[in-house]
Design a protein around this motif. Sequence first.
Motif, PDB file in Angstrom:
ATOM      1  N   PHE A  65       0.938  -1.053  -0.022  1.00 49.48           N
ATOM      2  CA  PHE A  65      -0.159  -0.054  -0.032  1.00 49.48           C
ATOM      3  C   PHE A  65       0.961   1.279  -0.008  1.00 49.48           C
ATOM      4  O   PHE A  65       1.473   1.477   1.072  1.00 49.48           O
ATOM      5  CB  PHE A  65      -0.886  -0.117   1.279  1.00 49.48           C
ATOM      6  CG  PHE A  65      -1.924   1.254   1.074  1.00 49.48           C
ATOM      7  CD1 PHE A  65      -2.456   1.538  -0.092  1.00 49.48           C
ATOM      8  CD2 PHE A  65      -2.463   1.586   2.453  1.00 49.48           C
ATOM      9  CE1 PHE A  65      -3.485   2.621   0.062  1.00 49.48           C
ATOM     10  CE2 PHE A  65      -3.501   2.623   2.658  1.00 49.48           C
ATOM     11  CZ  PHE A  65      -3.755   2.985   1.424  1.00 49.48           C
ATOM     12  N   LEU A  66       0.771   1.960  -1.039  1.00 48.74           N
ATOM     13  CA  LEU A  66       1.877   3.100  -1.256  1.00 48.74           C
ATOM     14  C   LEU A  66       0.724   4.332  -1.327  1.00 48.74           C
ATOM     15  O   LEU A  66       0.260   4.848  -2.338  1.00 48.74           O
ATOM     16  CB  LEU A  66       2.566   2.943  -2.723  1.00 48.74           C
ATOM     17  CG  LEU A  66       3.395   4.414  -3.042  1.00 48.74           C
ATOM     18  CD1 LEU A  66       4.181   4.698  -1.716  1.00 48.74           C
ATOM     19  CD2 LEU A  66       4.256   3.896  -4.270  1.00 48.74           C
ATOM     20  N   ASN A  67       0.752   5.121  -0.112  1.00 44.81           N
ATOM     21  CA  ASN A  67       0.097   6.438  -0.019  1.00 44.81           C
ATOM     22  C   ASN A  67       1.043   7.373  -0.005  1.00 44.81           C
ATOM     23  O   ASN A  67       1.630   7.522   1.133  1.00 44.81           O
ATOM     24  CB  ASN A  67      -0.902   6.144   1.405  1.00 44.81           C
ATOM     25  CG  ASN A  67      -1.681   7.225   1.563  1.00 44.81           C
ATOM     26  OD1 ASN A  67      -2.791   7.272   1.119  1.00 44.81           O
ATOM     27  ND2 ASN A  67      -1.241   8.395   2.051  1.00 44.81           N
ATOM     28  N   VAL A  68       1.273   8.243  -1.047  1.00 45.46           N
ATOM     29  CA  VAL A  68       1.985   9.247  -1.079  1.00 45.46           C
ATOM     30  C   VAL A  68       1.412  10.369  -1.792  1.00 45.46           C
ATOM     31  O   VAL A  68       0.635  10.238  -2.535  1.00 45.46           O
ATOM     32  CB  VAL A  68       3.470   8.647  -1.555  1.00 45.46           C
ATOM     33  CG1 VAL A  68       3.289   8.429  -3.288  1.00 45.46           C
ATOM     34  CG2 VAL A  68       4.500   9.905  -1.548  1.00 45.46           C
ATOM     35  N   GLY A  69       1.982  11.571  -1.390  1.00 49.84           N
ATOM     36  CA  GLY A  69       1.324  12.904  -2.010  1.00 49.84           C
ATOM     37  C   GLY A  69       1.716  12.967  -3.489  1.00 49.84           C
ATOM     38  O   GLY A  69       2.562  12.301  -3.939  1.00 49.84           O
ATOM     39  N   ARG A  70       0.569  13.717  -4.177  1.00 49.48           N
ATOM     40  CA  ARG A  70       0.610  13.559  -5.520  1.00 49.48           C
ATOM     41  C   ARG A  70       1.894  14.432  -6.196  1.00 49.48           C
ATOM     42  O   ARG A  70       2.505  15.232  -5.449  1.00 49.48           O
ATOM     43  CB  ARG A  70      -0.419  14.184  -6.053  1.00 49.48           C
ATOM     44  CG  ARG A  70      -0.700  15.792  -5.785  1.00 49.48           C
ATOM     45  CD  ARG A  70      -2.059  16.191  -6.671  1.00 49.48           C
ATOM     46  NE  ARG A  70      -2.152  17.727  -6.113  1.00 49.48           N
ATOM     47  CZ  ARG A  70      -3.333  18.314  -6.524  1.00 49.48           C
ATOM     48  NH1 ARG A  70      -4.128  17.939  -7.168  1.00 49.48           N
ATOM     49  NH2 ARG A  70      -3.400  19.624  -6.403  1.00 49.48           N
TER      50      ARG A  70
END
Length: 541
Positions: free
Chosen positions: A97-102
């Motif tokens: 799960f890669l949750n990172v800013g745009r």
Amino acid sequence: MKYLKEYLEYNIENKIKINKDIQKQIKKSIRIHKKYIYRPERVEQAIDFIENVFMLTTGDLRPIKLLPPQEWWIECLFGYDMVNPQGEQVLLVNEMFLNVGRGTGKSTFAAAIVLYFMILSGRFGAKAQVIAYDNLQAEAVFGQVRNQSRASILLSEMSDFNMFNSTKTGLLFGPMLIKFVKQTNDVNRAQGGDTSLNVFDEVHVYKDDITEAVNKGSRMKQANWQSIYITSGGTTRKGLYDTMIKRFSSAKEFKNDRSVSLLYRLENIDQVRDKRNWSMALPLIGHLPKWSAVEEEYELSKGDPALQVKFLAMSMGIAMNNVRNYFTAGESARKEFDLSVFKGAKTYLGIDLSLHGDLTTFAFLCKPDDIYYLHTISFTTRKEFEQLDKDIQDLYLKFEQEGSLIILETNDYIKSKDLIQYLVKFKKETGCYYQMVGYDRARYEILEKLIEKFFFDKDDDRQIAIRQGFAMSDYIRILKSQLKQNTIYHNQELLEWSLMNTAVKVGYNDDLKLVKTTNSKKIDPVVASVMALQAYIRDEN
């Protein structure tokens, strides 16, 4: 652990802060390294392949250069094997799960992983897929992979020999018969899949949980299967994003050696004020994206609640509610003027007709000079009024004294014939000239007599049917901008109250929709005002 060490050194050298979630994943990676079979050669193979084959397809055509955080992500994904109960050596990690800013290159990273899988995984006849909310979003990753076959010298040569080709259903790497397809967020279609690699793009917009349906098919039919979830912070509450954040940040998931939780985000909203914290959500900041780009977006978001939601959710990784109060007290405030400004002026009418519960509103707009002048008349029925709570009734009586609200002595819903006299009266008292009307096209049959009486022309150039909801987004922003610049004057307490009641729902494409903060707090005068403004802009253009 080579790339974890380099990642930690990179953070120190570039003053990159890491949050508690990433600290947990680092501890988990250290634990995994001690327990499982480390495969540094496979990690190096993947990195070398991506850097030597994968090209940046925007701007100058040049090979991609992975940064230490990205190399660590690859090490987490491909760096370890385990022995399963059948005695087979298989990939350890099933889910990332890669949750990172745009602006961090999520789609490019995912596309690189797909190409590596297709060409070098050695899985004959395997299948990969990208799954997104809609076809347009699916194309972000799918199109990246397809474009690489044309941009990369190596892959374009493969195409010449019919090794890497487009098909009716997707892409095919001929020598290994590995397929890559795309699909939208459809739980029914995903049932019974047998894909080895699943890329779920922008899961923050999903309502339904499609992941288990897809993973179940992969789990049952593939010894080596992986699912990658890439996203930014979301504005869709109680959907898949919230479920996944809860899961991947849990103590239970920390104990699960077969998943990777890369949750790059601020730990609370207050941290956004210190720019040094931004790297917690944007681990490649300074490279992807540039500091100046993030600073510009941050400055633009000040004073605009919709842009604030967008910045905090999409750039800073914070789960935000997609409904937010939109107009400030200063923007909503009355500015006194005399209705004589309408005398002889082209006047634009917006009509928000309510059949039940809300107010029906006329919004009159003129611009005889550099200022827009806005005046509204709202209507409700005696029956609707008597069903209101006492405090709202008292407020409505105050608006009635002001002249901005008419309580019609009818128990039926409001009809065109009930309203015509008030348009006649306003025109007579102000001496205005009715130029154009904007109205909800779904209400045309009810308003037809009124529209034909005041705005008839054989080519219908004086009337505009306006779609509701997100279709009004551009004009909502224009109203906000003009109020902020003090170039729209209104002189009524009812409209001031309505503006303060107004929130916006931020849509998937960052468009806006007007919504109420609560059911009793009406926004119909604002909706009608947006319609009048849209009619003015349409006429001027």
